[in-house]
Design a protein around this motif. Structure first.
Motif, PDB file in Angstrom:
ATOM      1  N   ILE A  67       1.243 -21.224  38.631  1.00  0.00           N
ATOM      2  CA  ILE A  67       1.794 -21.904  39.979  1.00  0.00           C
ATOM      3  C   ILE A  67       0.725 -21.554  40.993  1.00  0.00           C
ATOM      4  CG2 ILE A  67       3.340 -21.556  41.966  1.00  0.00           C
ATOM      5  CD1 ILE A  67       5.590 -20.862  39.879  1.00  0.00           C
ATOM      6  N   ILE A  90       6.608 -28.559  41.087  1.00  0.00           N
ATOM      7  CA  ILE A  90       6.621 -27.579  39.584  1.00  0.00           C
ATOM      8  C   ILE A  90       8.069 -28.097  38.827  1.00  0.00           C
ATOM      9  CG2 ILE A  90       6.971 -25.449  38.925  1.00  0.00           C
ATOM     10  CD1 ILE A  90       5.818 -24.528  41.715  1.00  0.00           C
ATOM     11  N   TYR A  91       7.957 -28.693  37.896  1.00  0.00           N
ATOM     12  CA  TYR A  91       8.964 -29.165  36.980  1.00  0.00           C
ATOM     13  C   TYR A  91       9.729 -28.094  36.240  1.00  0.00           C
ATOM     14  CZ  TYR A  91       7.569 -33.563  38.694  1.00  0.00           C
ATOM     15  OH  TYR A  91       6.938 -34.685  39.331  1.00  0.00           O
ATOM     16  N   VAL A  92      10.743 -27.655  36.338  1.00  0.00           N
ATOM     17  CA  VAL A  92      11.555 -26.668  35.493  1.00  0.00           C
ATOM     18  C   VAL A  92      12.318 -27.223  34.724  1.00  0.00           C
ATOM     19  CG1 VAL A  92      11.047 -24.889  37.467  1.00  0.00           C
ATOM     20  CG2 VAL A  92      13.082 -26.092  37.486  1.00  0.00           C
ATOM     21  N   GLU A  98      13.936 -22.196  37.396  1.00  0.00           N
ATOM     22  CA  GLU A  98      14.030 -22.631  39.080  1.00  0.00           C
ATOM     23  C   GLU A  98      14.049 -21.670  39.980  1.00  0.00           C
ATOM     24  OE1 GLU A  98      16.498 -26.189  41.281  1.00  0.00           O
ATOM     25  OE2 GLU A  98      17.435 -25.260  39.612  1.00  0.00           O
ATOM     26  N   ALA A 101      10.576 -19.990  40.093  1.00  0.00           N
ATOM     27  CA  ALA A 101       9.681 -20.969  40.520  1.00  0.00           C
ATOM     28  C   ALA A 101       9.788 -20.937  42.244  1.00  0.00           C
ATOM     29  CB  ALA A 101       9.839 -22.445  39.964  1.00  0.00           C
ATOM     30  N   GLU A 102      11.045 -21.030  42.673  1.00  0.00           N
ATOM     31  CA  GLU A 102      11.190 -20.952  44.046  1.00  0.00           C
ATOM     32  C   GLU A 102      10.799 -19.891  44.690  1.00  0.00           C
ATOM     33  OE1 GLU A 102      12.185 -23.567  45.947  1.00  0.00           O
ATOM     34  OE2 GLU A 102      13.409 -24.801  44.840  1.00  0.00           O
ATOM     35  N   LEU A 105       6.917 -19.729  44.495  1.00  0.00           N
ATOM     36  CA  LEU A 105       6.244 -20.578  45.658  1.00  0.00           C
ATOM     37  C   LEU A 105       6.332 -20.093  47.000  1.00  0.00           C
ATOM     38  CD1 LEU A 105       5.248 -23.455  46.051  1.00  0.00           C
ATOM     39  CD2 LEU A 105       7.420 -24.360  45.947  1.00  0.00           C
ATOM     40  N   ARG A 119       7.193 -29.123  45.524  1.00  0.00           N
ATOM     41  CA  ARG A 119       8.483 -28.813  45.419  1.00  0.00           C
ATOM     42  C   ARG A 119       8.863 -28.489  43.869  1.00  0.00           C
ATOM     43  NH1 ARG A 119      11.572 -33.724  46.682  1.00  0.00           N
ATOM     44  NH2 ARG A 119       9.801 -34.587  45.629  1.00  0.00           N
ATOM     45  N   VAL A 120      10.131 -27.722  43.794  1.00  0.00           N
ATOM     46  CA  VAL A 120      10.591 -27.242  42.467  1.00  0.00           C
ATOM     47  C   VAL A 120      11.628 -28.363  42.285  1.00  0.00           C
ATOM     48  CG1 VAL A 120      11.646 -25.572  41.170  1.00  0.00           C
ATOM     49  CG2 VAL A 120       9.924 -24.953  42.903  1.00  0.00           C
TER      50      VAL A 120
END
Length: 170
Positions: A67, A90-92, A98, A101-102, A105, A119-120
């Motif tokens: 990331i 960012i594709y989860v 998710e 990643a959130e 980020l 965005r996630v």
């Protein structure tokens, strides 16, 4: 004979700029397999946007590093007019991913004091690029596009993320 269940490697997608550049960045990393193409998410982000799909070995490189590298190798703070084609995301694939990643980020936003537009999003579909455009940076090293756009990103990796690079990328 007993079948051994092997867990598949985790997957994540990244979009932000030209997928030729994004592919070259992530292909230079140890333990990362890259597919260049287009990703769509749920509406209103269901149009396909240039991106890469990764499988990676967390023992070689953590999601947090992926990331951070993503945020620092494209215009992640710019909400420019090309964001439809080059969605910063960012594709989860899972709820756990998710959340991770959130959180990661948010940590980067605070640490970098940056207003990231990234965005996630949940990956809904992936379609690969035409084979003639796969491995673009490798196939076209030295051309004007590569020297102008890809090489500076690879130089940044060599300067800041050397510990994660494939030996061939050093």
């Amino acid at each position: 004979m007993t079948d051994v269940q092997v867990n598949p490697p985790p997957r994540v997608g990244f979009g932000g700029g030209c997928h030729w550049c994004t592919e070259a960045v992530f292909a230079a990393l140890r333990g990362v397999e890259v597919q260049q193409g287009f990703i769509s998410a749920a509406p209103p982000d269901d149009n396909f946007s240039e991106a890469v799909l990764l499988e990676w070995d967390p023992a070689e490189i953590p999601l947090s590093a992926l990331i951070e590298i993503h945020l620092r190798t494209h215009a992640s703070t710019s909400n420019h007019k090309m964001r439809g084609k080059y969605r910063s995301a960012i594709y989860v694939f899972t709820a756990e991913q998710e959340r991770d990643a959130e959180r990661l980020l948010a940590e980067r936003r605070e640490a970098d004091e940056a207003d990231y537009v990234t965005r996630v999003l949940r990956c809904e579909a992936f379609k690969p690029s035409d084979p003639r455009f796969q491995n673009y940076g490798e196939k076209n090293a030295g051309n004007q596009f590569c020297t102008r756009y890809i090489d500076p990103k690879l130089d940044k990796l060599r300067a800041d993320y050397r510990r994660f690079l494939e030996p061939s990328a050093l």
